[in-house]
Design a protein around this motif. Sequence first.
Motif, short mmCIF file in Angstrom:
data_model
loop_
_atom_site.label_atom_id
_atom_site.label_comp_id
_atom_site.label_asym_id
_atom_site.label_seq_id
_atom_site.Cartn_x
_atom_site.Cartn_y
_atom_site.Cartn_z
N HIS A 83 39.80 107.48 29.18
CA HIS A 83 38.57 106.68 29.23
C HIS A 83 38.46 105.89 30.53
CE1 HIS A 83 35.21 104.46 27.46
NE2 HIS A 83 35.76 103.35 27.93
N ASN A 84 39.57 105.34 31.00
CA ASN A 84 39.52 104.47 32.18
C ASN A 84 39.82 105.17 33.50
OD1 ASN A 84 38.90 102.07 30.78
ND2 ASN A 84 41.01 101.90 30.13
N GLU A 85 40.55 106.26 33.46
CA GLU A 85 40.97 106.90 34.70
C GLU A 85 40.23 108.19 35.03
OE1 GLU A 85 43.25 105.48 36.69
OE2 GLU A 85 43.62 103.84 35.27
N HIS A 86 39.71 108.89 34.01
CA HIS A 86 39.18 110.23 34.26
C HIS A 86 37.72 110.41 33.87
CE1 HIS A 86 43.31 111.30 35.04
NE2 HIS A 86 43.65 110.85 33.85
N ARG A 87 37.21 109.59 32.96
CA ARG A 87 35.87 109.81 32.44
C ARG A 87 34.86 108.89 33.12
NH1 ARG A 87 35.54 110.14 26.18
NH2 ARG A 87 36.78 111.94 26.75
N PRO A 88 33.90 109.46 33.85
CA PRO A 88 32.88 108.62 34.48
C PRO A 88 31.98 107.96 33.43
CG PRO A 88 32.54 110.94 35.02
CD PRO A 88 33.73 110.86 34.12
N HIS A 89 31.48 106.78 33.78
CA HIS A 89 30.60 106.03 32.89
C HIS A 89 29.24 105.86 33.56
CE1 HIS A 89 33.83 104.42 30.12
NE2 HIS A 89 34.52 105.01 31.08
N SER A 90 28.19 106.17 32.84
CA SER A 90 26.85 106.07 33.42
C SER A 90 26.51 104.62 33.79
CB SER A 90 25.81 106.62 32.44
OG SER A 90 25.83 105.90 31.24
N THR A 91 27.05 103.66 33.07
CA THR A 91 26.76 102.25 33.38
C THR A 91 27.46 101.78 34.64
OG1 THR A 91 28.54 101.53 31.93
CG2 THR A 91 26.33 101.60 30.98
N LEU A 92 28.38 102.59 35.16
CA LEU A 92 29.10 102.27 36.40
C LEU A 92 28.72 103.25 37.50
CD1 LEU A 92 32.67 101.59 34.93
CD2 LEU A 92 30.89 99.92 35.48
N ALA A 93 27.48 103.68 37.50
CA ALA A 93 26.97 104.62 38.51
C ALA A 93 27.76 105.94 38.50
CB ALA A 93 26.97 104.01 39.90
N ILE A 138 30.89 106.61 37.90
CA ILE A 138 32.27 106.63 38.39
C ILE A 138 33.16 106.11 37.27
CG2 ILE A 138 31.63 106.37 40.82
CD1 ILE A 138 32.37 103.42 40.65
N THR A 139 34.47 106.31 37.40
CA THR A 139 35.39 105.85 36.37
C THR A 139 35.60 104.34 36.48
OG1 THR A 139 37.38 106.11 37.72
CG2 THR A 139 36.63 108.06 36.48
N PRO A 140 36.00 103.68 35.41
CA PRO A 140 36.31 102.25 35.50
C PRO A 140 37.38 101.95 36.55
CG PRO A 140 36.07 102.86 33.21
CD PRO A 140 36.03 104.13 34.00
N ALA A 141 38.36 102.83 36.71
CA ALA A 141 39.38 102.62 37.73
C ALA A 141 38.77 102.65 39.14
CB ALA A 141 40.48 103.66 37.60
N GLU A 142 37.87 103.61 39.37
CA GLU A 142 37.19 103.68 40.66
C GLU A 142 36.32 102.45 40.89
OE1 GLU A 142 36.59 108.46 41.30
OE2 GLU A 142 35.30 107.43 39.85
#
Length: 65
Positions: free
Chosen positions: A37-47, A49-53
């Motif tokens: 969830h945090n390292e590999h899966r991009p999130h639409s609410t974060l443009a 990108i992954t939370p780690a990025e």
Amino acid sequence: MASEIISGNTLLPVVRLVAILNLAQVLTGIQLWKEDHNEHRPHSTLANITPAEFASKMRLEKLAA
């Protein structure tokens, strides 16, 4: 022997062991999900990108300011 009756006293340690093994499996599964969830899966609410990025980007922007 198959004809032996398993008493509650004999069965309880086995049940506890199974519960511990299952708990370990659950904790491992949660850790794997968090990593994905945090390292590999991009999130639409974060443009997308992954939370780690996103966290890395925010740290760099904070250092540049």
